[in-house]
Structure formats: C-alpha cells, structure tokens
Design an enzyme around this catalytic site. Structure first.
Site, PDB file in Angstrom:
ATOM      1  N   TYR A   1     -49.956 -89.874  61.099  1.00 26.05           N
ATOM      2  CA  TYR A   1     -49.221 -88.597  61.048  1.00 26.05           C
ATOM      3  C   TYR A   1     -48.437 -88.496  59.745  1.00 26.05           C
ATOM      4  O   TYR A   1     -48.520 -87.501  59.015  1.00 26.05           O
ATOM      5  CB  TYR A   1     -48.291 -88.501  62.269  1.00 26.05           C
ATOM      6  CG  TYR A   1     -47.199 -87.455  62.147  1.00 26.05           C
ATOM      7  CD1 TYR A   1     -47.507 -86.098  62.102  1.00 26.05           C
ATOM      8  CD2 TYR A   1     -45.854 -87.826  62.073  1.00 26.05           C
ATOM      9  CE1 TYR A   1     -46.500 -85.143  61.993  1.00 26.05           C
ATOM     10  CE2 TYR A   1     -44.848 -86.884  61.964  1.00 26.05           C
ATOM     11  CZ  TYR A   1     -45.171 -85.551  61.922  1.00 26.05           C
ATOM     12  OH  TYR A   1     -44.174 -84.613  61.800  1.00 26.05           O
TER      13      TYR A   1
ATOM     14  N   SER B   1     -41.738 -84.413  56.857  1.00 28.43           N
ATOM     15  CA  SER B   1     -41.029 -85.240  57.840  1.00 28.43           C
ATOM     16  C   SER B   1     -40.432 -86.491  57.212  1.00 28.43           C
ATOM     17  O   SER B   1     -41.005 -87.067  56.281  1.00 28.43           O
ATOM     18  CB  SER B   1     -42.021 -85.657  58.933  1.00 28.43           C
ATOM     19  OG  SER B   1     -41.470 -86.668  59.741  1.00 28.43           O
TER      20      SER B   1
ATOM     21  N   ASN C   1     -49.896 -76.144  71.376  1.00 25.18           N
ATOM     22  CA  ASN C   1     -48.761 -76.941  71.855  1.00 25.18           C
ATOM     23  C   ASN C   1     -47.536 -76.077  72.139  1.00 25.18           C
ATOM     24  O   ASN C   1     -46.393 -76.518  71.978  1.00 25.18           O
ATOM     25  CB  ASN C   1     -48.401 -78.038  70.828  1.00 25.18           C
ATOM     26  CG  ASN C   1     -47.581 -79.145  71.449  1.00 25.18           C
ATOM     27  OD1 ASN C   1     -47.803 -79.523  72.600  1.00 25.18           O
ATOM     28  ND2 ASN C   1     -46.598 -79.660  70.720  1.00 25.18           N
TER      29      ASN C   1
ATOM     30  N   ILE D   1     -39.548 -75.691  66.670  1.00 26.19           N
ATOM     31  CA  ILE D   1     -38.788 -75.352  65.454  1.00 26.19           C
ATOM     32  C   ILE D   1     -39.083 -73.911  65.029  1.00 26.19           C
ATOM     33  O   ILE D   1     -38.170 -73.138  64.711  1.00 26.19           O
ATOM     34  CB  ILE D   1     -39.127 -76.351  64.313  1.00 26.19           C
ATOM     35  CG1 ILE D   1     -38.737 -77.776  64.750  1.00 26.19           C
ATOM     36  CG2 ILE D   1     -38.411 -75.975  63.029  1.00 26.19           C
ATOM     37  CD1 ILE D   1     -39.188 -78.883  63.800  1.00 26.19           C
TER      38      ILE D   1
ATOM     39  N   TYR E   1     -37.829 -82.955  57.417  1.00 28.23           N
ATOM     40  CA  TYR E   1     -36.938 -82.904  58.583  1.00 28.23           C
ATOM     41  C   TYR E   1     -36.667 -84.315  59.091  1.00 28.23           C
ATOM     42  O   TYR E   1     -37.571 -85.134  59.170  1.00 28.23           O
ATOM     43  CB  TYR E   1     -37.566 -82.165  59.762  1.00 28.23           C
ATOM     44  CG  TYR E   1     -38.111 -80.787  59.510  1.00 28.23           C
ATOM     45  CD1 TYR E   1     -37.666 -79.971  58.481  1.00 28.23           C
ATOM     46  CD2 TYR E   1     -39.096 -80.279  60.371  1.00 28.23           C
ATOM     47  CE1 TYR E   1     -38.181 -78.698  58.304  1.00 28.23           C
ATOM     48  CE2 TYR E   1     -39.612 -79.009  60.196  1.00 28.23           C
ATOM     49  CZ  TYR E   1     -39.161 -78.224  59.157  1.00 28.23           C
ATOM     50  OH  TYR E   1     -39.687 -76.977  58.997  1.00 28.23           O
TER      51      TYR E   1
ATOM     52  N   LYS F   1     -47.832 -83.368  65.642  1.00 27.28           N
ATOM     53  CA  LYS F   1     -46.663 -84.167  65.249  1.00 27.28           C
ATOM     54  C   LYS F   1     -46.436 -85.446  66.052  1.00 27.28           C
ATOM     55  O   LYS F   1     -45.367 -86.048  65.936  1.00 27.28           O
ATOM     56  CB  LYS F   1     -45.414 -83.288  65.364  1.00 27.28           C
ATOM     57  CG  LYS F   1     -45.155 -82.834  66.790  1.00 27.28           C
ATOM     58  CD  LYS F   1     -43.768 -82.282  66.997  1.00 27.28           C
ATOM     59  CE  LYS F   1     -43.542 -81.906  68.428  1.00 27.28           C
ATOM     60  NZ  LYS F   1     -42.211 -81.416  68.725  1.00 27.28           N
TER      61      LYS F   1
ATOM     62  N   LYS G   1     -48.691 -85.980  56.102  1.00 24.85           N
ATOM     63  CA  LYS G   1     -47.594 -85.234  55.450  1.00 24.85           C
ATOM     64  C   LYS G   1     -47.517 -85.601  53.965  1.00 24.85           C
ATOM     65  O   LYS G   1     -47.280 -84.740  53.110  1.00 24.85           O
ATOM     66  CB  LYS G   1     -46.256 -85.543  56.140  1.00 24.85           C
ATOM     67  CG  LYS G   1     -46.139 -85.023  57.573  1.00 24.85           C
ATOM     68  CD  LYS G   1     -46.004 -83.503  57.636  1.00 24.85           C
ATOM     69  CE  LYS G   1     -45.778 -83.012  59.057  1.00 24.85           C
ATOM     70  NZ  LYS G   1     -45.852 -81.560  59.204  1.00 24.85           N
TER      71      LYS G   1
ATOM     72  N   THR H   1     -40.591 -89.194  58.444  1.00 25.20           N
ATOM     73  CA  THR H   1     -41.492 -90.307  58.758  1.00 25.20           C
ATOM     74  C   THR H   1     -42.212 -90.812  57.503  1.00 25.20           C
ATOM     75  O   THR H   1     -42.676 -91.946  57.465  1.00 25.20           O
ATOM     76  CB  THR H   1     -42.496 -89.891  59.866  1.00 25.20           C
ATOM     77  OG1 THR H   1     -43.099 -91.060  60.394  1.00 25.20           O
ATOM     78  CG2 THR H   1     -43.566 -88.967  59.347  1.00 25.20           C
TER      79      THR H   1
END
Ligand code: NAD
Ligand code: UD1
Length: 348
Positions: free
Chosen positions: A158, A134, A35, A12, A187, A94, A162, A136
């Site tokens: 994860y 996120s 990463n 991103i 996102y 992530k 956030k 999530t």
C-alpha cells in the site's frame, strides 16, 4: 470554482465535500462506492438542506480505472460550460493487510487509477491537483517527528503505491515546468467525525483501524478491543500515532486549494497531522474520560507491518498553507462517539 472530488463518498472525502459545499464550491463527487455507501451523499444533502444552504453537488458512479468514463466526465463538464478547475484525488484502496495479500490489485487501483486520472487531466488541460498520500511511506524511520525530507521507505505494498504516485508527480512536474500545481498531502491518522454526527467513519466489515474499532466496542458492536503489542519500544509499550481530527484534515485541503490558486506552478509534499504522538493506552484513557464508556481490551501480539512510533512535524503545513490543527484529542473522542451513538450501525 468547480472541484472534482474522487473518493468523495468515503470517510475523508465526505468531510471534505461538506466543507467545500458550505464554502460555495461547485462539487462533482466521483466514486465507485466500492468502500462507501450512497447514503453518504443523501446525508450531505439533507444536512445542507436543513441549514437552508444553496449548493451545487453532482455525483457520478465511476471507477477511476475507467478511462472512457473519465474522459466523458471532463468532456461533459466543458460542454456544460463548467470545466473542472481542480481535482482532489482520494479514490483508492487503503488497507495495509489487504495490500499484502493482493498487491497487484493495489497497484492497479491506486497507481493505474491515478495514471488514468493524470492522463485525462492533461488532455483536458486541468493542471491543479490535491492528492491523498500517507505517512505510511516513511516506514520504519528512526527519527520522529517525521519531516517531509526524510527517507522514504515504505514497508508494505500500500505504502509503495503511494510512493510510486508521488514519483509520478515529480516526473510530470519536471517534464513540463510552470504547468502543474500539485499538493501531495501525507495524512497521519484522521479520526473523529463531523460534530453534527451526520457523517463519520463507517468501515465496511471489521474495522482495521484503532479508532472505529474503539467506538464500535463502546457501542456494543464488538466485545473488546485488541491491543496489538504492549512490548514496543515506547513509554508504555503500545504503538504511538498522530491522530488528527477529520475536520482539521479537511480544512487542510481548503488551505491547499488556496495555496495552489495563489501559485503559478508548484509541487509540494506536505504532512497533515496534529504533530502530537499518543499511545494506544492513552487513546483508551482519553476516550473513557471524555465519554464515560468503559473499553474492555486484551493484549495481542504485534500486528504485521506495524511501526512503533509515527508522528508528524507539521511546520511545513503551518508555514506554506497557513494551516494549523485546532481540535484536541478530547474533541476527537467526543465527536467520534457522537457519530457512533447517533448511528450505531453506521450508514446502514
Ligand atoms: P475510504 O475507503 O473511506 O474512501 C475511499 C473512497 O474511494 C471510497 O468511497 C471508495 O468507494 C472509493 N474508491 C475506491 N476505489 C475506487 C476506484 N477504483 N474508483 C473510484 N472510487 C474508488 O478511505 P478514506 O479513509 O476516506 O481514505 C481516502 C484516501 O486517503 C485514500 O486514498 C487513502 O489511501 C488515503 N489515506 C487515508 C488514511 C486514513 O487513515 N483513513 C491515511 C492516509 C491516507
Ligand atoms: C494504518 C495503516 C496505514 C494507513 C492507515 C489508514 C498499518 C500498519 N498502517 O495506520 O498505512 O494509511 O491505517 O488506513 O496498517 N491498533 C490496535 N488495535 C486495533 C487497531 C490498531 O492496537 O484494533 C494499534 C496499532 O497497532 C497502532 C495504532 O493502534 O499502534 C493505530 O493503528 P491504526 O488505526 O490501524 O493506524 P496506523 O497503523 O497508523
């Protein structure tokens, strides 16, 4: 205007970097490259050079948990008379599955890393921040599309990191009103690639996510796609998600910068998605239709930590940021495939 872009070498971040540079921002990419590849930076530079564009780009290899080095970055910027005006913070980990196996590492990198960054920003009086949150965090929600004010209930470490970061923003904002300007962008599923095929998504190792796996099957790097469950409570039994073109997502960050610049102080949590839900079977069909590739697949059991359906209500982003996603699922497939064809082995 000088932007510190953490995680700027990632999937991103690289697309945001390119857009910022094209629009004349002075960009400082900070990344540990844990990463991502350093080749990303060379690709961005050669793309801009080929277009004969003048740009201001610096890169620093730094882990966001390294407070001393972060201090130096902010201090040097002031000494060089180009202080950091705004931070776009994407550096972090992530993978849901990795976070289930090694949760403390996720708390360390994502939460401690962000805490370090906020402490440093405060010390150097930089109060503008755009953050990569996120979808999530919504977890198993019974109502779709997801709105920003609905219940937050992440079902994996994860996602919990956030949420912790978003809570940190709330505390900070309320402790010193009229100081901080923060957009926490939630996102949904960013996919596709820059239309030039110069940059795109190149996960290290076996892709966790659907889209890069699909394009790697199409190019012959993987034998077949595994569909994680065809027995979900959805119209065709496969999982439904909100896939957003990476350039639309990157443009959401430029709109966020405009928003922060036009406000005295704010804290906003904003969904960035396409607002449309597609199933895994629909993604495969559209990819096959757009590219002419055949995607062999098998049905596997459901993946741990998955939710059946997740897509965004994007009315807040439209209203507040004056932003709308412009690119179709077909464009996503074409651009993602263009990137994969031009770079069968990614950046290596
Ligand atoms: P990515 O892994 O491609 O990019 C993250 C970048 O951060 C990488 O370049 C990595 O090297 C760097 N990084 C990791 N740990 C670091 C550290 N300690 N210090 C400095 N740099 C570090 O991931 P991405 O898909 O570009 O995601 C960027 C951000 O967006 C992440 O925070 C992620 O949680 C969030 N996000 C991504 C998605 C998605 O589907 N890709 C969805 C929601 C949120
Ligand atoms: C996943 C993470 C999310 C994270 C995002 C970016 C989970 C549960 N969620 O999102 O928290 O922010 O990645 O890292 O991991 N699928 C297959 N076969 C595959 C891969 C995926 O069938 O090989 C299915 C999944 O079951 C899902 C859909 O495709 O229904 C999308 O999966 P994915 O691309 O991994 O995205 P998310 O699960 O939404």
């Amino acid at each position: 205007m000088r932007v510190l872009l953490t995680g700027g070498s990632g999937f991103i971040g690289s697309h945001i970097a390119l857009l910022l540079l094209e629009r004349g921002f002075d960009v400082l990419i900070l990344d540990s490259f844990v990463n991502s590849s350093t080749n990303v930076i060379n690709r961005i530079k050669s793309y801009l050079n080929n277009k004969d564009l003048k740009y201001k780009l610096e890169t620093i290899n730094c882990d966001i948990r390294d407070k001393k080095l972060l201090d130096k970055v902010f201090n040097d910027s002031i000494k060089e008379k180009k202080p950091i005006d705004i931070v776009i913070h994407l550096a972090g980990l992530k993978s849901v599955s990795e976070s289930l196996i090694n949760p403390l590492h996720y708390w360390d990198v994502n939460v401690i890393g962000t805490l370090n960054l906020l402490l440093t920003m405060k010390e150097y009086e930089c109060y503008s921040l755009v953050f990569s949150s996120s979808a999530t965090i919504y977890g198993l929600s019974d109502s779709v599309p997801m709105t920003e004010d609905q219940k937050i209930s992440p079902i994996n470490p994860y996602g919990k990191t956030k949420v912790a970061i978003e809570n940190m923003f709330s505390d900070l904002y309320h402790s010193s009103m009229n100081l901080w300007k923060i957009c926490s962008l939630r996102y949904f599923n960013p996919v596709g690639a820059h239309p030039s095929g110069v940059i795109g998504e190149d996960p290290i190792g076996i892709p966790n996510n659907l889209f890069p796996f699909l394009t790697q099957v199409a190019i012959g790097r993987r034998k077949h796609l595994q569909i994680f469950g065809d027995d979900w409570e959805t119209k065709d039994g496969s999982g439904i998600r909100d896939y957003i073109h990476i350039i639309d997502l990157a443009e959401g960050h430029l709109s966020s910068i405009d928003y922060l610049n036009s406000n005295d102080s704010c804290l906003e949590f904003i969904n960035l998605g396409s607002g449309i839900g597609y199933s895994v079977f629909q993604i495969i069909s559209q990819f096959e239709l757009s590219t002419g590739c055949k995607i062999p697949y098998s049905i596997q059991r459901r993946r741990d930590g998955d939710v059946p359906i997740c897509y965004a209500d994007i009315s807040k982003a439209k209203k507040l940021l004056d932003w709308s996603p412009m690119r179709s699922l077909e464009q996503i497939c074409l651009d993602g495939w263009n990137w994969q064809m031009k770079n069968p082995k990614g950046y290596s």
